[in-house]
Design a protein around this motif. Structure first.
Motif, PDB file in Angstrom:
ATOM      1  N   LEU A   1      -1.714   0.592   1.905  1.00  0.00           N
ATOM      2  CA  LEU A   1      -0.280   0.436   1.667  1.00  0.00           C
ATOM      3  C   LEU A   1       0.550   0.915   2.856  1.00  0.00           C
ATOM      4  O   LEU A   1       1.563   0.308   3.206  1.00  0.00           O
ATOM      5  CB  LEU A   1       0.119   1.174   0.390  1.00  0.00           C
ATOM      6  CG  LEU A   1      -0.471   0.573  -0.898  1.00  0.00           C
ATOM      7  CD1 LEU A   1      -0.239   1.504  -2.085  1.00  0.00           C
ATOM      8  CD2 LEU A   1       0.107  -0.810  -1.178  1.00  0.00           C
TER       9      LEU A   1
ATOM     10  N   ARG B   1       3.005  -1.542   4.977  1.00  0.00           N
ATOM     11  CA  ARG B   1       4.410  -1.189   5.196  1.00  0.00           C
ATOM     12  C   ARG B   1       4.755  -1.263   6.681  1.00  0.00           C
ATOM     13  O   ARG B   1       5.814  -1.789   7.058  1.00  0.00           O
ATOM     14  CB  ARG B   1       4.689   0.217   4.663  1.00  0.00           C
ATOM     15  CG  ARG B   1       6.166   0.592   4.752  1.00  0.00           C
ATOM     16  CD  ARG B   1       6.385   2.051   4.505  1.00  0.00           C
ATOM     17  NE  ARG B   1       7.804   2.360   4.420  1.00  0.00           N
ATOM     18  CZ  ARG B   1       8.300   3.585   4.503  1.00  0.00           C
ATOM     19  NH1 ARG B   1       7.491   4.618   4.680  1.00  0.00           N
ATOM     20  NH2 ARG B   1       9.596   3.797   4.423  1.00  0.00           N
TER      21      ARG B   1
ATOM     22  N   ILE C   1       4.394  -5.722   2.692  1.00  0.00           N
ATOM     23  CA  ILE C   1       4.190  -5.279   1.310  1.00  0.00           C
ATOM     24  C   ILE C   1       4.303  -6.453   0.350  1.00  0.00           C
ATOM     25  O   ILE C   1       3.539  -6.583  -0.606  1.00  0.00           O
ATOM     26  CB  ILE C   1       5.186  -4.163   0.943  1.00  0.00           C
ATOM     27  CG1 ILE C   1       4.759  -2.841   1.605  1.00  0.00           C
ATOM     28  CG2 ILE C   1       5.266  -3.970  -0.573  1.00  0.00           C
ATOM     29  CD1 ILE C   1       3.462  -2.268   1.087  1.00  0.00           C
TER      30      ILE C   1
ATOM     31  N   ILE D   1       7.615   3.082  -0.452  1.00  0.00           N
ATOM     32  CA  ILE D   1       6.909   1.901   0.024  1.00  0.00           C
ATOM     33  C   ILE D   1       7.080   0.721  -0.927  1.00  0.00           C
ATOM     34  O   ILE D   1       7.331  -0.410  -0.502  1.00  0.00           O
ATOM     35  CB  ILE D   1       5.404   2.208   0.213  1.00  0.00           C
ATOM     36  CG1 ILE D   1       5.194   3.197   1.368  1.00  0.00           C
ATOM     37  CG2 ILE D   1       4.614   0.917   0.482  1.00  0.00           C
ATOM     38  CD1 ILE D   1       3.753   3.676   1.512  1.00  0.00           C
ATOM     39  N   LEU D   2       6.960   0.980  -2.232  1.00  0.00           N
ATOM     40  CA  LEU D   2       6.858  -0.098  -3.208  1.00  0.00           C
ATOM     41  C   LEU D   2       8.099  -0.303  -4.075  1.00  0.00           C
ATOM     42  O   LEU D   2       8.234  -1.353  -4.710  1.00  0.00           O
ATOM     43  CB  LEU D   2       5.655   0.157  -4.119  1.00  0.00           C
ATOM     44  CG  LEU D   2       4.293   0.014  -3.444  1.00  0.00           C
ATOM     45  CD1 LEU D   2       3.241   0.784  -4.217  1.00  0.00           C
ATOM     46  CD2 LEU D   2       3.887  -1.447  -3.322  1.00  0.00           C
TER      47      LEU D   2
END
Length: 223
Positions: free
Chosen positions: A121, A125, A130, A154-155
């Motif tokens: 992840l 990024r 993503i 990040i999400l």
């Protein structure tokens, strides 16, 4: 297989029982985000006790990082690592592992099973890739969630938590079972599923995913 004796450069607290260790990186040491290596602590009586840990750093970093959950309730490598200090030495081997990014999908992690996904992840990024990837992270309590703030950054809304044992948690309650998957995933046939956690978690989640239509070759996990 090569082996490398390396010093711990930094140790930082991640959760109440999890630490991030930065260690020296051998020149030209290769790994792919999601991979792991076997590590032993070079303390008397523990030199030959090796356990697998995933890299949480990126391949381009000038150090190696491992994010390790410690277990004080039994004598083992993780308990000893909890007591390790900067300057102590560890030994690692070559990188290995079947977990690697193959395309957009859903990451399903149980507890310390998040660790191979951290490097993946972080890498996505940095590449601004993503996309539609999602993470569903199962833990016993809120305080067990590793790197909550970073994963949320990040999400965003594609980061979902489910908590098993904390009654007052504001997150979803329960386990990642077939019923939960049905409620939270719309498409089982056209995306990848990345699964990591305790052995029982992997077996149960993979079985449920296949019963819901996921193709066996769409399941990415450590075999």
């Amino acid at each position: 297989m090569e082996s490398y004796q390396l010093r711990i450069l930094d140790k930082s607290i991640v959760t109440h029982d999890t630490y991030a260790f930065k260690i020296e990186k051998p020149k030209g040491y290769p790994f792919v985000p999601g991979q792991a290596t076997e590590l032993s602590l070079l303390k008397e009586g523990w030199e030959d006790v090796r356990r697998p840990f995933s890299f949480t750093s990126l391949p381009k970093d000038d150090f190696l990082e491992f994010t390790i959950k410690t277990y004080d309730d039994h004598e083992g490598v993780t308990k000893r690592l909890g007591d390790a200090q900067v300057g102590d030495k560890v030994e690692i081997g070559d990188a290995w592992g079947a977990i690697a990014y193959k395309g957009e999908g859903v990451f399903l992690a149980g507890g310390a099973g998040i660790t191979p996904f951290i490097s993946i992840l972080r890498d996505l990024r940095q590449k601004n890739e993503i996309g539609n990837n999602r993470l569903i992270f199962a833990n016993k309590t809120n305080e067990d969630i590793i790197l909550f703030e970073e994963l949320k950054t990040i999400l965003g809304h594609k980061f979902q938590n489910i908590i098993e044992k904390q009654k007052d948690s504001a997150f979803d309650r329960g386990r990642i079972d077939k019923e939960y998957l049905i409620k939270n995933i719309n498409d089982f046939k056209r995306q990848h599923f990345y699964v990591c956690g305790p052995e029982g978690f992997i077996i149960a989640v993979n079985k449920a995913l296949e019963e819901l239509g996921a193709a066996p070759d769409a399941l990415v996990f450590e075999k």
